[in-house]
Design a protein around this motif. Sequence first.
Motif, PDB file in Angstrom:
ATOM      1  N   ILE A  31       0.832  -1.206   0.000  1.00 53.79           N
ATOM      2  CA  ILE A  31       0.000   0.000   0.000  1.00 53.79           C
ATOM      3  C   ILE A  31       0.869   1.260   0.000  1.00 53.79           C
ATOM      4  O   ILE A  31       0.608   2.214  -0.740  1.00 53.79           O
ATOM      5  N   GLY A  32       1.928   1.254   0.821  1.00 54.24           N
ATOM      6  CA  GLY A  32       2.790   2.422   0.911  1.00 54.24           C
ATOM      7  C   GLY A  32       3.489   2.735  -0.394  1.00 54.24           C
ATOM      8  O   GLY A  32       3.501   3.886  -0.852  1.00 54.24           O
ATOM      9  N   LEU A  33       4.064   1.703  -1.036  1.00 58.88           N
ATOM     10  CA  LEU A  33       4.779   1.933  -2.290  1.00 58.88           C
ATOM     11  C   LEU A  33       3.825   2.230  -3.443  1.00 58.88           C
ATOM     12  O   LEU A  33       4.220   2.874  -4.416  1.00 58.88           O
ATOM     13  N   ARG A  34       2.592   1.766  -3.322  1.00 57.24           N
ATOM     14  CA  ARG A  34       1.608   2.093  -4.368  1.00 57.24           C
ATOM     15  C   ARG A  34       1.196   3.558  -4.288  1.00 57.24           C
ATOM     16  O   ARG A  34       0.971   4.212  -5.320  1.00 57.24           O
ATOM     17  N   LEU A  35       1.133   4.090  -3.078  1.00 60.94           N
ATOM     18  CA  LEU A  35       0.659   5.460  -2.906  1.00 60.94           C
ATOM     19  C   LEU A  35       1.776   6.487  -2.964  1.00 60.94           C
ATOM     20  O   LEU A  35       1.548   7.634  -3.360  1.00 60.94           O
ATOM     21  N   LEU A  36       2.991   6.088  -2.558  1.00 62.34           N
ATOM     22  CA  LEU A  36       4.102   7.031  -2.528  1.00 62.34           C
ATOM     23  C   LEU A  36       4.943   6.900  -3.789  1.00 62.34           C
ATOM     24  O   LEU A  36       5.191   5.784  -4.268  1.00 62.34           O
ATOM     25  N   PRO A  37       5.427   8.004  -4.332  1.00 59.07           N
ATOM     26  CA  PRO A  37       6.210   7.966  -5.582  1.00 59.07           C
ATOM     27  C   PRO A  37       7.670   7.616  -5.346  1.00 59.07           C
ATOM     28  O   PRO A  37       8.574   8.385  -5.682  1.00 59.07           O
ATOM     29  N   ILE A  38       7.914   6.449  -4.745  1.00 61.61           N
ATOM     30  CA  ILE A  38       9.301   6.029  -4.507  1.00 61.61           C
ATOM     31  C   ILE A  38       9.471   4.606  -5.024  1.00 61.61           C
ATOM     32  O   ILE A  38       8.550   3.795  -4.985  1.00 61.61           O
ATOM     33  N   GLY A  39      10.659   4.320  -5.506  1.00 65.16           N
ATOM     34  CA  GLY A  39      10.988   2.978  -5.940  1.00 65.16           C
ATOM     35  C   GLY A  39      10.431   2.578  -7.287  1.00 65.16           C
ATOM     36  O   GLY A  39      10.661   1.450  -7.735  1.00 65.16           O
ATOM     37  N   SER A  40       9.711   3.465  -7.981  1.00 66.94           N
ATOM     38  CA  SER A  40       9.129   3.108  -9.271  1.00 66.94           C
ATOM     39  C   SER A  40      10.175   3.187 -10.382  1.00 66.94           C
ATOM     40  O   SER A  40      11.059   4.048 -10.359  1.00 66.94           O
ATOM     41  N   LEU A 117      -4.607  -6.754  -6.815  1.00 66.47           N
ATOM     42  CA  LEU A 117      -5.661  -6.668  -7.823  1.00 66.47           C
ATOM     43  C   LEU A 117      -6.628  -5.532  -7.492  1.00 66.47           C
ATOM     44  O   LEU A 117      -7.061  -4.786  -8.367  1.00 66.47           O
ATOM     45  N   ILE A 118      -6.945  -5.400  -6.213  1.00 68.60           N
ATOM     46  CA  ILE A 118      -7.832  -4.315  -5.781  1.00 68.60           C
ATOM     47  C   ILE A 118      -7.195  -2.954  -6.060  1.00 68.60           C
ATOM     48  O   ILE A 118      -7.878  -1.992  -6.420  1.00 68.60           O
ATOM     49  N   LEU A 119      -5.846  -2.904  -5.936  1.00 70.48           N
ATOM     50  CA  LEU A 119      -5.129  -1.645  -6.130  1.00 70.48           C
ATOM     51  C   LEU A 119      -4.791  -1.377  -7.594  1.00 70.48           C
ATOM     52  O   LEU A 119      -4.138  -0.377  -7.894  1.00 70.48           O
ATOM     53  N   GLY A 120      -5.209  -2.280  -8.496  1.00 72.81           N
ATOM     54  CA  GLY A 120      -5.025  -2.012  -9.918  1.00 72.81           C
ATOM     55  C   GLY A 120      -4.039  -2.892 -10.652  1.00 72.81           C
ATOM     56  O   GLY A 120      -3.762  -2.648 -11.830  1.00 72.81           O
ATOM     57  N   TRP A 121      -3.520  -3.915  -9.996  1.00 70.59           N
ATOM     58  CA  TRP A 121      -2.558  -4.790 -10.668  1.00 70.59           C
ATOM     59  C   TRP A 121      -3.271  -5.662 -11.692  1.00 70.59           C
ATOM     60  O   TRP A 121      -4.350  -6.200 -11.427  1.00 70.59           O
ATOM     61  N   ARG A 122      -2.661  -5.810 -12.871  1.00 72.16           N
ATOM     62  CA  ARG A 122      -3.194  -6.664 -13.907  1.00 72.16           C
ATOM     63  C   ARG A 122      -2.111  -7.665 -14.315  1.00 72.16           C
ATOM     64  O   ARG A 122      -1.215  -7.337 -15.096  1.00 72.16           O
ATOM     65  N   PRO A 123      -2.180  -8.873 -13.780  1.00 79.21           N
ATOM     66  CA  PRO A 123      -1.093  -9.845 -13.989  1.00 79.21           C
ATOM     67  C   PRO A 123      -1.056 -10.397 -15.403  1.00 79.21           C
ATOM     68  O   PRO A 123      -2.067 -10.450 -16.101  1.00 79.21           O
ATOM     69  N   ALA A 124       0.144 -10.802 -15.807  1.00 76.06           N
ATOM     70  CA  ALA A 124       0.357 -11.477 -17.090  1.00 76.06           C
ATOM     71  C   ALA A 124       0.927 -12.863 -16.806  1.00 76.06           C
ATOM     72  O   ALA A 124       1.747 -13.039 -15.901  1.00 76.06           O
TER      73      ALA A 124
END
Length: 239
Positions: A31-40, A117-124
């Motif tokens: 949750i933290g890395l999804r919301l914060l602009p770090i590590g992307s 998945l709830i946070l928007g991940w779309r797996p391949a």
Amino acid sequence: MIAHAALEARTLLSNGEQLMVAIALPAMVLIGLRLLPIGSLDGADPIDTALSATLATALISTSFTSQAIQTGFDRRNGVLRWVATTPLGRDGYLAGKILATLLVQVIQVLVLGGLALILGWRPAALEMLAVVPVWVLGTVAFGSLGLLIAGLLRTEAVLAVSNLVFVVLVAAGGVALPPATYPHLLRGLVDLLPSGALGELMRACLAGGPFSPGSLLVLMAWAVLGALAVIRWFRWTDS
């Protein structure tokens, strides 16, 4: 052996502290890395890089921290000495722990993957397949280190060291942040850590990051050397 694996898994999942390390902390990382602009990574969806770090965190928490703590207490309480006299034997005990670790990891992937998945991940499909050998190699590397700590240190020291090392590796060992974001002098050190190698390989599989053969070799080296160290120095009793 199957019964022992089920018992080990139930023990782990019923322990509040270890459950927090196995599920709650990785979920907070996600949750933290999804919301914060770090590590992307450039051009990557933030949820992909967040999940890469999260799964690496989950693997380390179960294979290393939980394994070290649980085995350390078993050793102090004389369980390891007693196991050697039962039909299960030492090999059955270790095999049961491996199966229990894999079972808990499956639960981790399902829970954290569902949250992603709830946070928007779309797996391949190809991405998930690529993760499997990296996951197995990482489990061997960190599982060996966890057993080594549990077999060498007293239980109180195992508890402190395993938790401290877990926090340091996740926060500053190349898991949450790519090694490329570190100062030049630290980057070389992080690249040689099993956490740095695991983080890079996870990002390559799930976030489209560059694949580094060096990271693969580093993780393989930690897995092989860790396993050899356990065979050589693991003590089944405190005496």
